[in-house]
Write a protein that holds these residues in place. Structure first.
Motif, PDB file in Angstrom:
ATOM      1  N   ALA A 111      75.118 108.512  19.191  1.00 35.15           N
ATOM      2  CA  ALA A 111      75.449 107.279  18.480  1.00 35.15           C
ATOM      3  C   ALA A 111      74.337 106.875  17.517  1.00 35.15           C
ATOM      4  O   ALA A 111      73.163 106.885  17.877  1.00 35.15           O
ATOM      5  CB  ALA A 111      75.709 106.157  19.487  1.00 35.15           C
ATOM      6  N   ALA A 123      75.103 101.886  14.937  1.00 34.51           N
ATOM      7  CA  ALA A 123      74.523 100.572  15.253  1.00 34.51           C
ATOM      8  C   ALA A 123      73.108 100.475  14.698  1.00 34.51           C
ATOM      9  O   ALA A 123      72.696  99.417  14.188  1.00 34.51           O
ATOM     10  CB  ALA A 123      74.523 100.348  16.764  1.00 34.51           C
ATOM     11  N   GLU A 124      72.364 101.572  14.772  1.00 37.03           N
ATOM     12  CA  GLU A 124      70.992 101.592  14.257  1.00 37.03           C
ATOM     13  C   GLU A 124      70.986 101.512  12.735  1.00 37.03           C
ATOM     14  O   GLU A 124      70.152 100.832  12.134  1.00 37.03           O
ATOM     15  CB  GLU A 124      70.284 102.870  14.723  1.00 37.03           C
ATOM     16  N   GLY A 129      76.429  95.509  16.810  1.00 36.45           N
ATOM     17  CA  GLY A 129      75.879  96.692  17.475  1.00 36.45           C
ATOM     18  C   GLY A 129      76.748  97.156  18.622  1.00 36.45           C
ATOM     19  O   GLY A 129      77.015  98.355  18.782  1.00 36.45           O
ATOM     20  N   ALA A 145      78.840 100.690  18.706  1.00 30.95           N
ATOM     21  CA  ALA A 145      78.505 101.628  19.784  1.00 30.95           C
ATOM     22  C   ALA A 145      79.745 101.996  20.584  1.00 30.95           C
ATOM     23  O   ALA A 145      79.970 103.163  20.930  1.00 30.95           O
ATOM     24  CB  ALA A 145      77.439 101.026  20.690  1.00 30.95           C
ATOM     25  N   LYS A 146      80.578 100.999  20.879  1.00 34.29           N
ATOM     26  CA  LYS A 146      81.802 101.233  21.650  1.00 34.29           C
ATOM     27  C   LYS A 146      82.774 102.133  20.879  1.00 34.29           C
ATOM     28  O   LYS A 146      83.319 103.087  21.435  1.00 34.29           O
ATOM     29  CB  LYS A 146      82.466  99.894  21.966  1.00 34.29           C
ATOM     30  N   GLU A 182      82.073 104.156  18.404  1.00 37.37           N
ATOM     31  CA  GLU A 182      81.498 105.491  18.179  1.00 37.37           C
ATOM     32  C   GLU A 182      81.620 106.353  19.437  1.00 37.37           C
ATOM     33  O   GLU A 182      81.968 107.531  19.355  1.00 37.37           O
ATOM     34  CB  GLU A 182      80.036 105.357  17.752  1.00 37.37           C
ATOM     35  N   ALA A 183      81.336 105.777  20.599  1.00 37.09           N
ATOM     36  CA  ALA A 183      81.441 106.527  21.861  1.00 37.09           C
ATOM     37  C   ALA A 183      82.871 106.992  22.089  1.00 37.09           C
ATOM     38  O   ALA A 183      83.118 108.140  22.490  1.00 37.09           O
ATOM     39  CB  ALA A 183      80.981 105.651  23.018  1.00 37.09           C
TER      40      ALA A 183
END
Length: 305
Positions: free
Chosen positions: A176, A179-180, A204, A208-209, A211-212
């Motif tokens: 991931a 978010a960064e 963020g 993240a959710k 992308e995972a």
């Protein structure tokens, strides 16, 4: 080329469409040498890259009539548009808007995580640009309260995020990262758009959710496309015939990838294109419409029951 309408030049305009001549404003980037591939001599409307359009005044005074001629609009106006980031790039005497300061922190994240320099090669540069552009758009959508979904604005947001993930994957970033990347933009816009900074935790978490979730389906979907290609499921025809014919893909098979793995059409087109294959958009949309009709019919039957 000094004419503007939604359809382009006057001959392409449908009846009733407004348009008019325009006055384009260019900045000459003296650091860029003229490429003779675009003509012997350079000029403001040359496509070699030495001149960058930074503004445009459109004199909206005509409307296309049924006989192909033009009459005056009842209300005429001047429509000006200028590119803020292009103006900044011109101030820097560099035509690349992705090298202005607002992208610096986010671009540095991608360089660090991928181990590649933005300007190293064309394919890397393209992936960087897509991720930076799409993630910034997603950042503002999320900060405005939109969430990834399969409908309306949420679907647009989901497509932006998923395309970014695919490009990060091409750069070799397997974990991931969005978010960064988004956090770099958050700092850049903190002063002028404080609502983005205030929503940083939510942004963020949502990125993240998403992308995972998509990284799992991405891996499965790519393997399925490879499996279907090896099995001849996409239906190649002769290599000697027209490009749009010999590489035509069965739209039903392409829609299966969309339905089963959540691949947006443009991502399916991109993956098939890398394999020399094409999918007919009209046929794909017919499959989609038929699927929607069946879903609505099923829902209506359940409701009636």
């Amino acid at each position: 080329k000094n004419w503007w309408s939604r359809s382009g030049t006057p001959d392409k305009m449908p009846v009733g469409e407004p348009g008019g001549p325009d006055s384009e404003i260019f900045y000459e980037l003296t650091s860029i040498k003229h490429d003779v591939a675009f003509g012997e001599k350079c000029h403001p409307n040359c496509d070699c890259g030495r001149f960058m359009e930074i503004g445009n005044s459109v004199f909206m005074e005509y409307v296309k009539t049924a006989d192909g001629s033009f009459s005056k609009l009842p209300k005429q106006n001047v429509d000006f548009g200028g590119g803020l980031e292009r103006l900044t790039a011109a101030t820097n005497d560099n035509p690349d808007v992705f090298l202005i300061d607002v992208f610096d922190a986010a671009r540095a994240v991608l360089e660090s995580r991928s181990g590649q320099n933005y300007r190293s090669q064309t394919s890397v540069e393209k992936s960087f640009r897509i991720i930076l552009d799409h993630t910034r758009a997603a950042l503002f959508m999320l900060a405005s309260g939109i969430r990834p979904s399969n409908a309306e604005q949420g679907y647009i947001l989901r497509r932006l995020i998923r395309r970014s993930i695919r490009e990060a994957d091409k750069l070799g970033i397997k974990d991931a990262v969005l978010a960064e990347v988004a956090s770099g933009f958050g700092e850049a816009y903190a002063e002028h758009y404080p609502f983005v900074k205030a929503a940083s935790a939510i942004i963020g978490a949502e990125l993240a959710k998403e992308e995972a979730q998509f990284r799992k389906t991405l891996e499965k979907g790519l393997k399925e496309i490879e499996r279907m290609e090896r099995a001849g499921a996409f239906g190649h025809i002769s290599q000697d015939s027209d490009l749009k014919i010999h590489n035509r893909v069965d739209a039903a098979k392409a829609f299966y990838v969309f339905q089963s793995f959540g691949f947006p059409l443009e991502l399916i087109q991109e993956e098939l294109g890398r394999r020399g294959l094409l999918v007919d958009e009209d046929e794909f949309r017919k499959e989609f419409e038929e699927h929607q009709a069946l879903s609505r019919a099923g829902a209506a039957q359940r409701f009636a029951g």
